[in-house]
Design a protein around this motif. Structure first.
Motif, short mmCIF file in Angstrom:
data_model
loop_
_atom_site.label_atom_id
_atom_site.label_comp_id
_atom_site.label_asym_id
_atom_site.label_seq_id
_atom_site.Cartn_x
_atom_site.Cartn_y
_atom_site.Cartn_z
N GLN A 364 30.31 -1.28 -6.84
CA GLN A 364 30.46 -2.72 -7.05
C GLN A 364 31.30 -3.04 -8.28
O GLN A 364 31.93 -4.10 -8.33
N VAL A 365 31.29 -2.15 -9.27
CA VAL A 365 32.10 -2.41 -10.46
C VAL A 365 33.50 -1.83 -10.32
O VAL A 365 34.28 -1.87 -11.29
N GLY A 366 33.83 -1.30 -9.16
CA GLY A 366 35.19 -0.86 -8.91
C GLY A 366 35.44 0.62 -8.97
O GLY A 366 36.60 1.07 -8.92
N ARG A 367 34.39 1.41 -9.04
CA ARG A 367 34.57 2.87 -9.09
C ARG A 367 34.81 3.43 -7.69
O ARG A 367 34.28 2.94 -6.70
N ARG A 368 35.64 4.48 -7.63
CA ARG A 368 35.86 5.21 -6.38
C ARG A 368 34.79 6.31 -6.30
O ARG A 368 34.76 7.22 -7.11
N VAL A 369 33.92 6.20 -5.29
CA VAL A 369 32.76 7.07 -5.18
C VAL A 369 32.77 7.75 -3.82
O VAL A 369 33.04 7.11 -2.79
#
Length: 432
Positions: A364-369
């Motif tokens: 949700q905070v923009g990390r690629r997971v």
């Protein structure tokens, strides 16, 4: 074999031999009084100039490889040795193909025994073959040398504390064999622009353009110039790939550990890191496990060093099942220190609700997971957002060679050796 009573007996026999003219007793007394001092001196000098060395054909190997171990014994003096006994300690987890290891009381280290005679200024080489089994840091030593006079009347010993280490890497498999797609297995890496920006590293400001997002507006600079200004971020053309390994194999730590599941998870993490290095990515590793005799999590900072893959594999070779923290805590702590554009690949044998919540929060905070699960049951798909790439690799279906694992009862013992491995894999991040 020597006893002081022999000297006393020789001294007593001399007057008796002279009194009764017993030449035989006189010869025995003279023999004892001349031979014992010579034997004592020989024993005192027997281990002087004796050298004992081990030489491995390779210091690092993969499971299944067979290495040659050469023992070199040298006598660097004029005095020959009628006998020399060597007791060396080697790991029981490495099968010896040309000899026998006797198990020690602890069951971790075996004792290797050999004996020989050696002349003056002579060097003897003995060759053995060792089969590399499962991953780990394996010590050779310490050793104990024993020798004495040629008659066997005296004996002395000397310890050699030097340790030689053999590193056996985890099993590394092609990603296609594990079930990953052959092209871009961790998501799209190409950006619409030639470069992509890291919003955590602002290097300046510029005028606002219609295609710019309002999230990048620099409000203080806008107020100062009375015109919309946006932040300029540091560009990078490198793709960062950081592997997060969860060594926990049960939902509760007091349930114990599933050694086979842990080994499979480590093999998957090693395969992903190897693929990243082959693709010229900046690769790093974070694991909530620890090396023996340590309570600190394992961390290899992202880098493109020539030896980066070796550093990652060494860290995975040393990792134990002792979890220093939960994988959720480690993800939240370490992700804040990583470049914003990095892809976080989480390899875990179990998927808990807490882990899913952490991954959703990072997404949700923009990390690629990316989530790689080794559970027998696939993770609950409705609870995973579409933006989180998920792979389900059942541990029992992986092409993992179990024959290299040896005796299952010894797995946990071998993962915690008596000596701490001399491993150094932490360092500053380096993209060069």
């Amino acid at each position: 074999m020597f006893n002081k009573a022999w000297i006393y007996l020789a001294l007593i026999l001399i007057p008796i031999a002279l009194l009764f003219d017993a030449r035989a007793l006189l010869v025995i007394s003279a023999f004892l009084l001349t031979t014992v001092p010579v034997a004592w001196w020989w024993n005192r000098r027997s281990l002087d100039g004796v050298e004992y060395q081990r030489t491995l054909s390779e210091r690092r190997a993969f499971p299944g490889e067979v290495l040659e171990l050469t023992l070199s014994i040298a006598n660097q003096k004029l005095l020959p040795l009628g006998w020399l006994a060597i007791e060396d300690q080697w790991s029981m987890a490495l099968p010896l193909q040309d000899g026998v290891l006797f198990p020690s009381p602890s069951g971790l280290m075996g004792q290797f025994n050999t004996a020989l005679s050696i002349r003056w200024f002579e060097r003897v080489h003995r060759h053995y073959r060792i089969q590399c089994t499962r991953r780990g840091f394996y010590p050779f030593g310490p050793a104990r040398l024993a020798s004495g006079d040629i008659l066997g009347l005296f004996r002395q010993q000397r310890s050699q504390a030097r340790l030689d280490w053999l590193i056996v890497y985890p099993q590394v498999l092609p990603l296609e064999a594990l079930g990953f797609p052959p092209k871009e297995p961790f998501g799209e890496t190409k950006a619409a622009l030639r470069i992509f920006e890291d919003p955590s590293r602002a290097v300046g400001v510029r005028d606002y353009h219609p295609q710019d997002s309002f999230r990048h507006v620099h409000w203080k600079a806008t107020a100062r110039r009375q015109d919309l200004q946006v932040k300029v971020y540091e560009p990078t053309t490198s793709h960062n790939l950081v592997v997060f390994l969860n060594v926990t194999t049960f939902t509760k730590h007091w349930y114990g550990v599933n050694p086979m599941l842990l080994e499979r998870a480590i093999a998957v993490a090693a395969s992903i890191a190897s693929h990243g290095v082959e693709e010229r990515h900046i690769v790093g590793l974070v694991a909530n496990g620890s090396i023996p005799h340590s309570d600190q999590p394992i961390k290899v900072l992202p880098s493109r060093r020539p030896d980066q893959l070796a550093r990652v594999l060494e860290a995975l070779a040393a990792v134990t099942s002792f979890a220093t923290a939960s994988i959720e805590t480690l993800l939240l702590t370490e992700s804040a220190r990583l470049p914003w554009g990095a892809t976080l690949v989480v390899v875990t044998g179990i998927v808990t609700d807490e882990l899913l919540a952490t991954l959703i929060r990072l997404h949700q905070v923009g990390r690629r997971v990316v989530l790689v699960s080794l559970e027998e049951q696939a993770p609950d798909s409705p609870s995973i957002p579409p933006g989180i790439l998920t792979y389900h690799l059942p541990a029992g279906e992986l092409p993992f060679d179990e024959t290299l694992m040896g005796d299952p009862e010894q797995w946990e013992h071998d993962l915690a050796p008596e000596y701490a491995p001399p491993i150094r894999f932490a360092g500053a991040a380096d993209e060069g």
